[in-house]
Write a protein that holds these residues in place. Sequence first.
Motif, PDB file in Angstrom:
ATOM      1  N   ASN A  47       0.896  -1.194  -0.037  1.00 46.73           N
ATOM      2  CA  ASN A  47       0.020  -0.004   0.120  1.00 46.73           C
ATOM      3  C   ASN A  47       0.862   1.369   0.065  1.00 46.73           C
ATOM      4  O   ASN A  47       0.607   2.257  -0.359  1.00 46.73           O
ATOM      5  N   SER A  48       1.869   1.445   0.607  1.00 50.92           N
ATOM      6  CA  SER A  48       2.775   2.255   0.892  1.00 50.92           C
ATOM      7  C   SER A  48       3.340   2.833  -0.606  1.00 50.92           C
ATOM      8  O   SER A  48       3.350   3.963  -0.673  1.00 50.92           O
ATOM      9  N   ILE A  49       3.775   1.809  -1.319  1.00 53.28           N
ATOM     10  CA  ILE A  49       4.264   2.111  -2.607  1.00 53.28           C
ATOM     11  C   ILE A  49       3.008   2.633  -3.665  1.00 53.28           C
ATOM     12  O   ILE A  49       3.432   3.754  -4.426  1.00 53.28           O
ATOM     13  N   ILE A  50       1.932   1.932  -3.458  1.00 53.00           N
ATOM     14  CA  ILE A  50       0.860   2.355  -4.483  1.00 53.00           C
ATOM     15  C   ILE A  50       0.342   3.868  -3.853  1.00 53.00           C
ATOM     16  O   ILE A  50      -0.090   4.444  -4.902  1.00 53.00           O
ATOM     17  N   VAL A  51       0.340   4.036  -2.750  1.00 56.16           N
ATOM     18  CA  VAL A  51      -0.293   5.256  -2.106  1.00 56.16           C
ATOM     19  C   VAL A  51       0.815   6.336  -2.679  1.00 56.16           C
ATOM     20  O   VAL A  51       0.259   7.370  -3.161  1.00 56.16           O
ATOM     21  N   GLY A  52       2.100   5.973  -2.743  1.00 57.43           N
ATOM     22  CA  GLY A  52       3.042   7.080  -2.952  1.00 57.43           C
ATOM     23  C   GLY A  52       3.048   7.551  -4.546  1.00 57.43           C
ATOM     24  O   GLY A  52       3.012   8.658  -4.810  1.00 57.43           O
ATOM     25  N   TYR A  53       2.755   6.247  -5.440  1.00 60.62           N
ATOM     26  CA  TYR A  53       2.475   6.614  -6.862  1.00 60.62           C
ATOM     27  C   TYR A  53       1.251   7.410  -7.122  1.00 60.62           C
ATOM     28  O   TYR A  53       1.090   8.328  -8.001  1.00 60.62           O
ATOM     29  N   GLY A  54       0.187   7.089  -6.190  1.00 60.39           N
ATOM     30  CA  GLY A  54      -1.095   7.824  -6.343  1.00 60.39           C
ATOM     31  C   GLY A  54      -0.844   9.204  -6.086  1.00 60.39           C
ATOM     32  O   GLY A  54      -1.435  10.112  -6.661  1.00 60.39           O
ATOM     33  N   MET A  55      -0.064   9.585  -5.109  1.00 58.32           N
ATOM     34  CA  MET A  55       0.173  10.813  -4.577  1.00 58.32           C
ATOM     35  C   MET A  55       0.868  11.691  -5.711  1.00 58.32           C
ATOM     36  O   MET A  55       0.565  12.899  -5.830  1.00 58.32           O
ATOM     37  N   HIS A  56       1.632  10.799  -6.579  1.00 58.80           N
ATOM     38  CA  HIS A  56       2.295  11.657  -7.631  1.00 58.80           C
ATOM     39  C   HIS A  56       1.493  11.302  -9.092  1.00 58.80           C
ATOM     40  O   HIS A  56       2.049  11.865  -9.947  1.00 58.80           O
ATOM     41  N   GLY A  57       0.224  10.999  -8.987  1.00 59.87           N
ATOM     42  CA  GLY A  57      -0.592  10.989 -10.069  1.00 59.87           C
ATOM     43  C   GLY A  57      -0.152  10.051 -11.159  1.00 59.87           C
ATOM     44  O   GLY A  57      -0.577  10.308 -12.300  1.00 59.87           O
ATOM     45  N   ASP A  58       0.711   9.024 -10.736  1.00 61.35           N
ATOM     46  CA  ASP A  58       1.065   8.139 -11.907  1.00 61.35           C
ATOM     47  C   ASP A  58       0.230   6.944 -11.923  1.00 61.35           C
ATOM     48  O   ASP A  58       0.578   5.743 -11.090  1.00 61.35           O
ATOM     49  N   GLY A  59      -0.725   6.978 -12.520  1.00 60.58           N
ATOM     50  CA  GLY A  59      -1.803   5.703 -12.550  1.00 60.58           C
ATOM     51  C   GLY A  59      -1.314   4.508 -13.025  1.00 60.58           C
ATOM     52  O   GLY A  59      -1.549   3.491 -12.558  1.00 60.58           O
ATOM     53  N   LYS A  60      -0.627   4.720 -14.237  1.00 64.24           N
ATOM     54  CA  LYS A  60       0.054   3.405 -14.881  1.00 64.24           C
ATOM     55  C   LYS A  60       0.902   2.607 -13.943  1.00 64.24           C
ATOM     56  O   LYS A  60       0.790   1.631 -13.966  1.00 64.24           O
ATOM     57  N   LYS A  61       1.631   3.313 -13.325  1.00 63.63           N
ATOM     58  CA  LYS A  61       2.684   2.602 -12.779  1.00 63.63           C
ATOM     59  C   LYS A  61       1.887   2.127 -11.336  1.00 63.63           C
ATOM     60  O   LYS A  61       2.362   1.094 -10.751  1.00 63.63           O
ATOM     61  N   ALA A  62       0.828   2.959 -10.655  1.00 64.55           N
ATOM     62  CA  ALA A  62       0.363   2.345  -9.696  1.00 64.55           C
ATOM     63  C   ALA A  62      -0.515   1.099  -9.907  1.00 64.55           C
ATOM     64  O   ALA A  62      -0.344   0.184  -9.179  1.00 64.55           O
ATOM     65  N   MET A  63      -1.070   1.227 -11.165  1.00 62.91           N
ATOM     66  CA  MET A  63      -1.865  -0.089 -11.549  1.00 62.91           C
ATOM     67  C   MET A  63      -0.633  -1.272 -11.937  1.00 62.91           C
ATOM     68  O   MET A  63      -1.133  -2.562 -11.688  1.00 62.91           O
ATOM     69  N   SER A  64       0.521  -0.833 -12.387  1.00 68.19           N
ATOM     70  CA  SER A  64       1.404  -2.265 -12.688  1.00 68.19           C
ATOM     71  C   SER A  64       1.702  -2.565 -11.361  1.00 68.19           C
ATOM     72  O   SER A  64       2.093  -4.044 -11.349  1.00 68.19           O
ATOM     73  N   VAL A  65       2.056  -1.738 -10.271  1.00 69.55           N
ATOM     74  CA  VAL A  65       2.361  -2.484  -9.096  1.00 69.55           C
ATOM     75  C   VAL A  65       1.213  -3.023  -8.426  1.00 69.55           C
ATOM     76  O   VAL A  65       1.692  -4.321  -7.784  1.00 69.55           O
ATOM     77  N   LEU A  66      -0.105  -2.666  -8.552  1.00 68.31           N
ATOM     78  CA  LEU A  66      -1.056  -3.483  -7.965  1.00 68.31           C
ATOM     79  C   LEU A  66      -1.136  -4.746  -8.754  1.00 68.31           C
ATOM     80  O   LEU A  66      -1.522  -5.801  -8.048  1.00 68.31           O
ATOM     81  N   ILE A  67      -1.013  -5.039  -9.951  1.00 68.45           N
ATOM     82  CA  ILE A  67      -0.851  -6.326 -10.719  1.00 68.45           C
ATOM     83  C   ILE A  67       0.394  -7.361 -10.110  1.00 68.45           C
ATOM     84  O   ILE A  67       0.162  -8.077  -9.765  1.00 68.45           O
ATOM     85  N   GLU A  68       1.462  -6.421  -9.980  1.00 71.03           N
ATOM     86  CA  GLU A  68       2.464  -7.275  -9.425  1.00 71.03           C
ATOM     87  C   GLU A  68       2.163  -7.717  -7.937  1.00 71.03           C
ATOM     88  O   GLU A  68       2.368  -8.724  -7.482  1.00 71.03           O
ATOM     89  N   MET A  69       1.559  -6.750  -7.239  1.00 72.58           N
ATOM     90  CA  MET A  69       1.139  -7.074  -5.731  1.00 72.58           C
ATOM     91  C   MET A  69       0.298  -8.388  -5.843  1.00 72.58           C
ATOM     92  O   MET A  69       0.404  -9.571  -5.230  1.00 72.58           O
ATOM     93  N   MET A  70      -0.881  -8.521  -6.924  1.00 74.99           N
ATOM     94  CA  MET A  70      -1.843  -9.536  -6.766  1.00 74.99           C
ATOM     95  C   MET A  70      -1.052 -10.980  -7.365  1.00 74.99           C
ATOM     96  O   MET A  70      -1.417 -11.841  -6.972  1.00 74.99           O
ATOM     97  N   GLN A  71      -0.034 -10.687  -8.516  1.00 80.09           N
ATOM     98  CA  GLN A  71       0.577 -11.845  -8.973  1.00 80.09           C
ATOM     99  C   GLN A  71       1.382 -12.904  -7.692  1.00 80.09           C
ATOM    100  O   GLN A  71       1.746 -13.756  -7.806  1.00 80.09           O
ATOM    101  N   GLN A  72       1.727 -11.862  -6.686  1.00 77.63           N
ATOM    102  CA  GLN A  72       2.441 -12.561  -5.440  1.00 77.63           C
ATOM    103  C   GLN A  72       1.853 -12.864  -4.488  1.00 77.63           C
ATOM    104  O   GLN A  72       2.234 -13.172  -3.258  1.00 77.63           O
ATOM    105  N   GLY A  73       0.317 -12.853  -4.708  1.00 75.44           N
ATOM    106  CA  GLY A  73      -0.602 -13.604  -3.661  1.00 75.44           C
ATOM    107  C   GLY A  73      -1.161 -12.859  -2.898  1.00 75.44           C
ATOM    108  O   GLY A  73      -1.722 -13.048  -1.768  1.00 75.44           O
ATOM    109  N   PHE A  74      -0.930 -11.435  -2.749  1.00 76.56           N
ATOM    110  CA  PHE A  74      -1.595 -10.463  -1.910  1.00 76.56           C
ATOM    111  C   PHE A  74      -2.915  -9.908  -2.462  1.00 76.56           C
ATOM    112  O   PHE A  74      -2.964  -9.761  -3.511  1.00 76.56           O
ATOM    113  N   LYS A  75      -3.947  -9.790  -1.628  1.00 75.89           N
ATOM    114  CA  LYS A  75      -5.215  -8.981  -2.133  1.00 75.89           C
ATOM    115  C   LYS A  75      -5.418  -7.594  -1.651  1.00 75.89           C
ATOM    116  O   LYS A  75      -5.408  -7.300  -0.642  1.00 75.89           O
TER     117      LYS A  75
END
Length: 322
Positions: A47-75
């Motif tokens: 959440n820290s890294i995703i919130v960070g990208y959200g703070m900087h308005g980088d939607g594509k990067k936030a989404m890519s980290v979200l996908i990586e997060m889900m691939q590693q088994g985190f919900k």
Amino acid sequence: MSSVSAASSAVVVCTGGHVLMYMKSGDIKDAHNVFDTMRHRNIVSWNSIIVGYGMHGDGKKAMSVLIEMMQQGFKPDEQTLASVLSSCANQAAANEATQAHNYAIKTGLHDHLSVSNALTFAYAKCGNLHYASQVFESITKPDIVSFSSMVFSYAFHGLGKEAMDTFKTMLHGGVRPDKVVFLGVLSACNHAGLVEEGLCYFKSMIRDYQISPGSEHYTCLVDLLGRAGYIDDAYDVVINMPFEPGGDVLGALIGACKLHGNTGLGKWVGDKLCELEPCKSVNYKLMSSIHTALERWDEAAEVRRELRGWCGGSIVAGCSWI
């Protein structure tokens, strides 16, 4: 919990805090470096890294980290999705917003108020007002953030009447307005050219709710009056503000002077702007345009010379990505 696992959890939380600290300070590279070096990650660190990208308005990067997060088994939880959607709104990333929405529906997270509010705003910023209003209507008990998101949504699309109707619905529902929602209402009035309504809401904010207008509210009011041709009234607002007008307020006034050919006041505002922001080339360009429109070539040339003296004459040309 063993002492080893407890220490490991403490390290994860601490490192997640470091990630967010670097993000808040604008140091995205170091934030990601800290995140990459973490051996044990949990929902807090993701959440820290995703919130960070959200703070900087980088939607594509936030989404890519979200996908990586889900691939590693985190919900993802509601905070994760709300952060992703907020960054999608800042970047107008329509595809990413739709993907996040689909996931929210599948997991039931769309019922969380923070996710619904973020969805409303994200869809509006992406240009899909229909979906924004659908999400808003699905909220059982909208709060001040819900109403603010919808009011701003209508404002973005120039629908002043709809924005005011939403605001009235909020008042009838017993939700007390704040500075943010009033800014949305004033923006809606500005975009729709509703001068009388804008003035009424500005006065109501002070009289009925004891809310002190900020610089953004005064900028909206000055722009609203100026665009409609009430230059003298806009000037009265500026000189009677309870604090010194900033560049945004003066910029709105000089824009109105240019629009309606008021060179006398435009010169006064331009001088103020150049004192306040001496290296901002757009201020000189506006002053030069006012003189040029009235064929005052000598005055326009003088402004250009001042521009070259202060900031080397550099003016960023306008462009479009379309």
